[in-house]
Every structure is written in structure tokens, then in C-alpha cells.
Scaffold this motif. Structure first.
Motif, short mmCIF file in Angstrom:
data_model
loop_
_atom_site.label_atom_id
_atom_site.label_comp_id
_atom_site.label_asym_id
_atom_site.label_seq_id
_atom_site.Cartn_x
_atom_site.Cartn_y
_atom_site.Cartn_z
N ARG A 106 -15.74 23.45 18.51
CA ARG A 106 -16.33 22.96 17.08
C ARG A 106 -17.67 22.20 17.51
NH1 ARG A 106 -13.08 26.09 15.64
NH2 ARG A 106 -11.30 25.75 14.25
N PHE A 107 -18.60 22.48 16.67
CA PHE A 107 -19.87 21.79 17.09
C PHE A 107 -19.69 20.22 16.91
CE2 PHE A 107 -24.39 20.22 15.88
CZ PHE A 107 -24.86 20.89 16.81
N PRO A 108 -20.16 19.50 17.66
CA PRO A 108 -20.00 17.79 17.87
C PRO A 108 -20.23 17.37 16.47
CG PRO A 108 -21.10 18.89 19.74
CD PRO A 108 -21.19 19.86 18.71
N GLN A 109 -19.34 16.45 15.96
CA GLN A 109 -19.51 15.60 14.75
C GLN A 109 -20.67 14.74 14.91
OE1 GLN A 109 -17.75 17.74 12.91
NE2 GLN A 109 -16.32 16.06 11.79
N ALA A 110 -20.73 14.06 16.12
CA ALA A 110 -21.88 13.31 16.23
C ALA A 110 -23.39 13.87 15.61
CB ALA A 110 -22.10 12.67 17.53
N VAL A 111 -23.61 15.04 16.12
CA VAL A 111 -24.70 15.65 15.87
C VAL A 111 -24.88 16.06 14.28
CG1 VAL A 111 -26.38 17.60 16.10
CG2 VAL A 111 -24.79 16.93 18.05
N LEU A 112 -23.87 16.45 13.85
CA LEU A 112 -23.70 16.69 12.20
C LEU A 112 -23.92 15.34 11.77
CD1 LEU A 112 -20.58 19.24 11.82
CD2 LEU A 112 -22.95 19.50 11.68
N SER A 113 -23.49 14.32 11.92
CA SER A 113 -23.69 12.98 11.46
C SER A 113 -24.99 12.70 11.61
CB SER A 113 -22.75 11.82 12.13
OG SER A 113 -23.17 10.61 11.56
N LEU A 114 -25.84 12.88 12.76
CA LEU A 114 -27.25 12.58 12.71
C LEU A 114 -28.13 13.61 11.85
CD1 LEU A 114 -29.19 10.90 14.27
CD2 LEU A 114 -29.45 12.68 16.17
N LEU A 115 -27.68 14.55 11.71
CA LEU A 115 -28.40 15.45 10.63
C LEU A 115 -28.15 14.81 9.12
CD1 LEU A 115 -27.42 18.91 12.29
CD2 LEU A 115 -29.70 17.89 12.04
N LEU A 116 -27.07 14.50 8.97
CA LEU A 116 -26.58 14.22 7.66
C LEU A 116 -26.75 12.61 7.22
CD1 LEU A 116 -23.52 16.31 7.21
CD2 LEU A 116 -25.72 16.92 6.31
N THR A 117 -26.69 11.97 8.07
CA THR A 117 -26.72 10.45 7.75
C THR A 117 -27.67 9.68 8.50
OG1 THR A 117 -25.09 9.64 9.59
CG2 THR A 117 -24.19 10.70 7.31
N GLY A 118 -28.39 10.39 9.56
CA GLY A 118 -29.36 9.87 10.36
C GLY A 118 -28.73 8.87 11.32
N ARG A 119 -27.41 8.94 11.52
CA ARG A 119 -26.68 8.19 12.75
C ARG A 119 -25.77 9.16 13.30
NH1 ARG A 119 -23.91 2.65 10.68
NH2 ARG A 119 -23.87 2.40 13.08
N ALA A 120 -25.77 9.10 14.91
CA ALA A 120 -24.92 9.93 15.46
C ALA A 120 -23.64 9.47 15.70
CB ALA A 120 -25.67 10.15 17.05
N SER A 121 -22.99 9.08 14.71
CA SER A 121 -21.54 8.48 14.79
C SER A 121 -20.58 9.44 14.10
CB SER A 121 -21.42 7.22 14.37
OG SER A 121 -19.96 6.69 13.99
N PRO A 122 -19.73 10.01 14.85
CA PRO A 122 -18.68 10.84 14.15
C PRO A 122 -17.91 10.26 12.94
CG PRO A 122 -18.20 10.94 16.52
CD PRO A 122 -19.36 9.97 16.01
N ARG A 123 -17.71 8.93 13.09
CA ARG A 123 -17.09 8.12 12.07
C ARG A 123 -17.76 8.10 10.94
NH1 ARG A 123 -13.31 4.24 14.52
NH2 ARG A 123 -13.37 4.71 16.83
N GLN A 124 -19.06 8.57 10.64
CA GLN A 124 -19.87 8.61 9.48
C GLN A 124 -19.25 9.51 8.64
OE1 GLN A 124 -21.13 5.42 9.46
NE2 GLN A 124 -23.19 6.06 8.75
N LEU A 125 -18.72 10.59 9.40
CA LEU A 125 -18.23 11.91 8.37
C LEU A 125 -17.05 11.74 7.89
CD1 LEU A 125 -19.50 14.92 10.31
CD2 LEU A 125 -20.84 13.52 8.67
N GLY A 126 -16.38 10.32 8.57
CA GLY A 126 -14.71 10.17 8.04
C GLY A 126 -13.87 10.48 8.86
N GLY A 127 -14.15 10.81 10.08
CA GLY A 127 -13.55 11.27 11.24
C GLY A 127 -13.89 10.33 12.36
N GLY A 128 -12.92 10.35 13.58
CA GLY A 128 -13.41 9.83 14.57
C GLY A 128 -13.17 10.82 15.83
N GLY A 129 -13.62 10.11 17.00
CA GLY A 129 -13.43 11.07 18.18
C GLY A 129 -12.21 11.18 18.63
N GLY A 130 -11.19 11.69 18.21
CA GLY A 130 -9.93 12.03 18.66
C GLY A 130 -8.93 10.78 18.08
N GLY A 131 -9.39 10.07 17.42
CA GLY A 131 -8.29 9.09 17.00
C GLY A 131 -7.51 9.43 15.90
N ARG A 132 -6.48 8.55 15.49
CA ARG A 132 -5.52 8.99 14.52
C ARG A 132 -6.24 8.62 13.07
NH1 ARG A 132 -3.23 4.26 11.96
NH2 ARG A 132 -4.00 2.31 12.98
#
Length: 499
Positions: free
Chosen positions: A332-358
Motif C-alpha cells: 500500500r502506498f504510504p498514507q503520509a504521502v497521500l496526506s501531504l498531497l491532499l492536505t499539505g501535512r505528511a500525517s496519516p491521521r489526516q486521512l482518518g487513519g493512523g499508522g497501525g493503531g486501532r
């Protein structure tokens, strides 16, 4: 005049060198056909490859191998900018891969922003790449559609806005999309554009392998979005020309616009930014190539033995002599890069998910850890995975300001969009409406047209059915649409669903 025999002694070493070069060229072709990459800095002619002009200028298609160093840009005097420092180049590689060794593969090196032929059904569309580059191309594609449909002034209506594009309009749309994304990454106050210049500006630090690419980078910083867009437009071939490494240059620009320090803060413990499963590993040593070939021979031998074994057991076990299949799951393409492309921040949580958390608890917000909620942007995000449990995309991304979405469908990225700007602001427009879909697949020659009916009750009747219900077997795109409009029915307007 010198020793007469000297003139006859020279050809032997030269012939030996020529023979070795010929053998190396044969191995290069073999490994290139396998999708592997030899280090382009080891056996290159050097100055003869670096002519003046923008990358790809004056070249016929296929004239430059994708793994070569991009043709350098000769900037006029007074352009400004500064070369990348050795320390910054090392920190960039560390942030990307967790290592100072360059790990971009052939597919990344060959990736660029290339449109379909102008004035065609897909004149607005970028030709999608493979692996991790496809997600970046799809995200930029979404911004291109936003500009062409809702920003650019033209007399054309609806899909004609997208189809009636010439080379100049394609370049303008790409420059605008790149500038918008970089400006958002810079927090609305700066944008940094990375280009490749003629000389090698820095030498690699000790322990940092030279790539002959990152060391050639110049950084151009802008405090006005219009100036950045104009600069990108003037040098658009640096991102779309053959051999330009355009996608990598854009990714670098994105990171420097955000700043490496802020990207690292966004990532937290989720670094590095990219990973091997995203297609970012490359073999740069001949010995590694030889080992890979030996592994391939071993695997083929084992498969042949297994085939004979299966043939003997086929009658009793229903194998019918078929080779055993080893499933390979695409990364899977890293969520952090998708977040940077869509929101300007390289955080997976910005997409509504985390890095492996619940999964976040209901009402717990979307940022987590004190992170600000994701604001509504012009481009949204829809996701569907054929898994029992998946994190929900944040409401702000499911409902952007304009009806354009980047879609992640079982790890494959595409674009869904509407032509009515009122769709997400007027509830009356959401009764029955049309959406258009571009998958990026080579087989798609026209934009798919879907009809969405949000008042149909057909889907609700099957809510309680089991995992094998018709809803469970529906195309991933339809399921992603229902994460935004629950209970909606989707018609493909006579086209067979293909995604």
C-alpha cells in the motif's frame, strides 16, 4: 619515434576493455528487462549526455534509458536558487528511506507527468505509472481536473472542458496543479521548486552513496504562488519530459515546501516516508544483480520440480498439473504521502487513519494526539479495502468543497469527479446525479460515466446479508461511493464495471 612494438601492444587491452563493456551492456539489457536497475553513475559517458536545454528536448521516444540521470537544465544568469547542501541531501535520503543510500527503482526514475494525446477523449488525463508513482500521478490528476472544470475560464462546458485541450493547455493545467499542491504544503506562504542543474553541485557525505541526481538539485523558493506557478510553467518540461525524473523532482519539491523538519514532525514514529513495499527498492550493484539472477534460476528449478510433483498428484488432489501459485500482495502506498498531497501535512491521521493503531472511538475526532482536524479542501479522498475492518476516511475529505476525489480502491489509485460545482453544497443536487471516473489503466480509452441514485432502497434491503451477499461482491468503486452516500445505487450507464 618510440618503440615500434608499442603500437602493436595497445590493441590487446583495448579489445579486452571493449569486450567487457559489451558484456556489461548485455547484462544491463537483461536486468533492465527484469525491472531492475544498474547504478547509472558507474558506466556513463558523462558530458556527452548533458546537453543544453530542458529534459527530453530534441529526443525521440525511448532514446534515453529510464535509469539515466536526467538531462540537466541550464538556467539563465540571475535566476536565483541555491544548490542542495551535502547535509541536506543526506537528511532527505534518510527521511525518504531511513537510509542514506538512494533506493528509487527504475519505475520511479522513469515516472513523469505525461498526458494522453491532446484533443482526445482523455486529453486531460495523465498516463498513470506503476507502483508507488501511480498514487502521486492520481493526486496531481485530481488537482488538474479541479482547475480545468472549476477554475479555468473557457466557453466549453462539462466534459468538453477536459477534451478540448492542446499541448499548451495541458502544460498550463499541470503547472497550476503542481503549484497549488506545493503552495498547500508550504502552509500558504511558500513553495519550493526543485530542478536539476548542469554541474554536480555537491559531493556526497561520507557514508552517503552518490546518486548523480540528488547532488544536482537546485532549490528555488517563492513567497508568492503566482510566481511559483509561472516558474513551473516556464520549466514544465523538467517535470513532463522523457528522462526528466519528473515525479521524483515533484516529490522533492513537496518535501522542501513543507520543510524536512516539519515532515519529520508530521511523521513522528512513522518514518521513513517511503518503504520497500511501495516499489522503492533498487539494486545498484552488479553483484546484487547476479544474486537476483541466481535466485530466479533457483525458483524456476523448484517450480519445475513442483510441477512434476503436482502432475503426479493431480488426479487425486484436483491440481490437474498446475504450478503452485505464490500470492504476492501489492504494498500500500504510504498514507503520509497521500496526506501531504491532499492536505499539505505528511500525517496519516489526516486521512482518518493512523499508522497501525486501532480505530478511533466515535466522537474522538480525527487528528488524535492533539492534531487539528482536517479542513475541507478542493480535492477529497475515498477509500475502500476488501478487508473485514478498515478505518473511515475523515468527513472533511469525503465532502470536499468541489466534487473531485482521489480514490484508493484496494490499494489502486484513481480519480472520481463530478461536473456540477453545487453537488456538495445543495442537497437537492444529490438526489440523482452523474459522476465520472478515470482509472489510469491503459485499457481505458474514454471517461466512464456513472449515475448515482441516493434515494434507492435496494442496497438497504441487503444490509443484513452475510459476507457472500451481492453487496459484498460489488465493484470496489461502488463500495467507495457508498462510504460517502450510504444506500446509493450506482449505474455504469451500459458499461461493464471494471474497477
Amino acid at each position: 619515434m618510440g618503440d615500434p612494438g608499442a603500437g602493436h601492444a595497445a590493441p590487446a587491452p583495448l579489445q579486452e576493455i571493449a569486450s567487457r563493456i559489451s558484456d556489461l551492456s548485455k547484462w544491463r539489457e537483461i536486468f533492465s528487462s527484469c525491472g531492475l536497475e544498474l547504478n547509472s553513475t558507474t558506466h556513463q559517458p558523462g558530458p556527452s549526455r548533458a546537453g543544453p536545454g530542458a529534459p527530453g528536448a530534441g529526443e525521440s521516444p525511448g532514446s534515453q534509458p529510464p535509469s539515466t540521470v536526467p538531462r540537466p537544465l541550464r538556467l539563465p544568469q540571475g535566476t536565483g536558487g541555491c544548490p542542495i547542501s551535502p547535509d541536506t541531501a543526506m537528511r532527505l535520503q534518510q527521511l525518504l528511506f531511513g537510509s542514506t543510500a538512494p533506493l528509487f527503482s527504475c519505475e520511479w526514475a522513469a515516472a513523469r507527468f505525461r498526458f494522453h494525446p491532446p484533443r482526445s477523449h482523455l486529453a486531460y488525463a495523465l498516463q498513470a505509472g506503476q507502483g508507488g508513482t501511480r498514487a502521486i500521478l492520481a493526486a496531481v490528476q485530481a488537482h488538474i481536473i479541479t482547475f480545468l472544470l472549476f477554475t479555468r475560464e473557457t466557453e466549453c462546458t462539462h466534459l468538453e472542458r477536459l477534451r478540448r485541450l492542446g499541448h499548451r493547455e495541458q502544460g498550463q493545467a499541470l503547472a497550476t496543479a503542481l503549484a497549488e499542491t506545493l503552495w498547500a504544503a508550504g502552509g500558504g506562504g511558500r513553495a519550493v521548486v526543485c530542478l536539476v542543474t548542469a554541474p554536480v553541485t555537491t559531493m556526497p557525505c561520507e557514508g552517503c552513496r552518490a546518486s548523480s541526481f540528488t547532488e544536482r538539485i537546485w532549490l528555488f523558493e517563492f513567497s508568492e504562488k503566482a510566481a511559483a506557478q509561472e516558474f513551473i510553467s516556464d520549466h514544465i518540461n523538467c517535470f513532463k519530459g522523457e528522462g526528466s525524473h519528473g515525479v521524483i523532482l515533484f516529490l522533492y519539491s513537496l518535501l522542501f515546501s513543507r520543510t524536512l523538519e516539519r515532515v519529520q514532525e508530521d511523521l513522528g514514529d512513522a518514518a521513513p516516508l517511503l518503504n520497500i513495499s511501495s516499489g522503492n527498492i533498487t539494486c545498484t550493484e552488479v553483484m546484487m544483480m547476479m544474486m537476483m539472477m541466481m535466485m530466479m534460476v533457483t525458483i524456476i528449478s523448484k517450480m519445475a520440480l513442483a510441477a512434476r510433483h503436482c502432475h503426479k498428484l493431480g488426479a487425486g488432489h484436483g491440481l490437474h498439473g498446475r504450478l503452485p501459485v505464490c500470492p504476492v500482495r501489492a504494498g500500500r502506498f504510504p498514507q503520509a504521502v497521500l496526506s501531504l498531497l491532499l492536505t499539505g501535512r505528511a500525517s496519516p491521521r489526516q486521512l482518518g487513519g493512523g499508522g497501525g493503531g486501532r480505530e478511533p472511538e466515535p466522537g474522538a475526532g480525527h487528528g488524535g494526539g492533539g492534531e487539528a482536524a482536517c479542513p475541507r479542501g478542493c480535492v477529497g479522498f475515498l477509500r475502500w479495502e476488501r478487508a473485514r475492518r478498515q478505518r473511515q476516511v475523515s468527513p472533511a475529505l469525503r465532502t470536499p468543497r468541489l466534487p473531485v476525489w482521489l480514490c484508493s480502491l484496494s490499494g489502486r489509485h484513481s480519480v472520481l469527479f463530478g461536473t456540477d460545482s453545487r453537488l456538495l453544497s445543495d442537497w437537492k443536487a444529490e438526489r440523482i446525479f452523474h459522476l465520472y471516473f478515470y482509472s489510469g489503466q491503459q485499457e481505458q480509452t474514454q471517461t466512464a460515466r456513472l449515475t448515482i441514485d441516493t434515494h434507492s432502497h435496494h442496497w438497504e434491503e441487503a444490509q443484513r446479508e452475510g459476507p457472500c451477499s451481492p453487496g459484498r461482491r460489488r465493484p470496489a468503486l461502488e463500495m467507495a461511493i457508498r462510504t460517502k452516500w450510504p444506500g446509493a445505487t450506482v449505474s455504469w450507464s451500459g458499461t461493464d464495471p471494471f474497477f
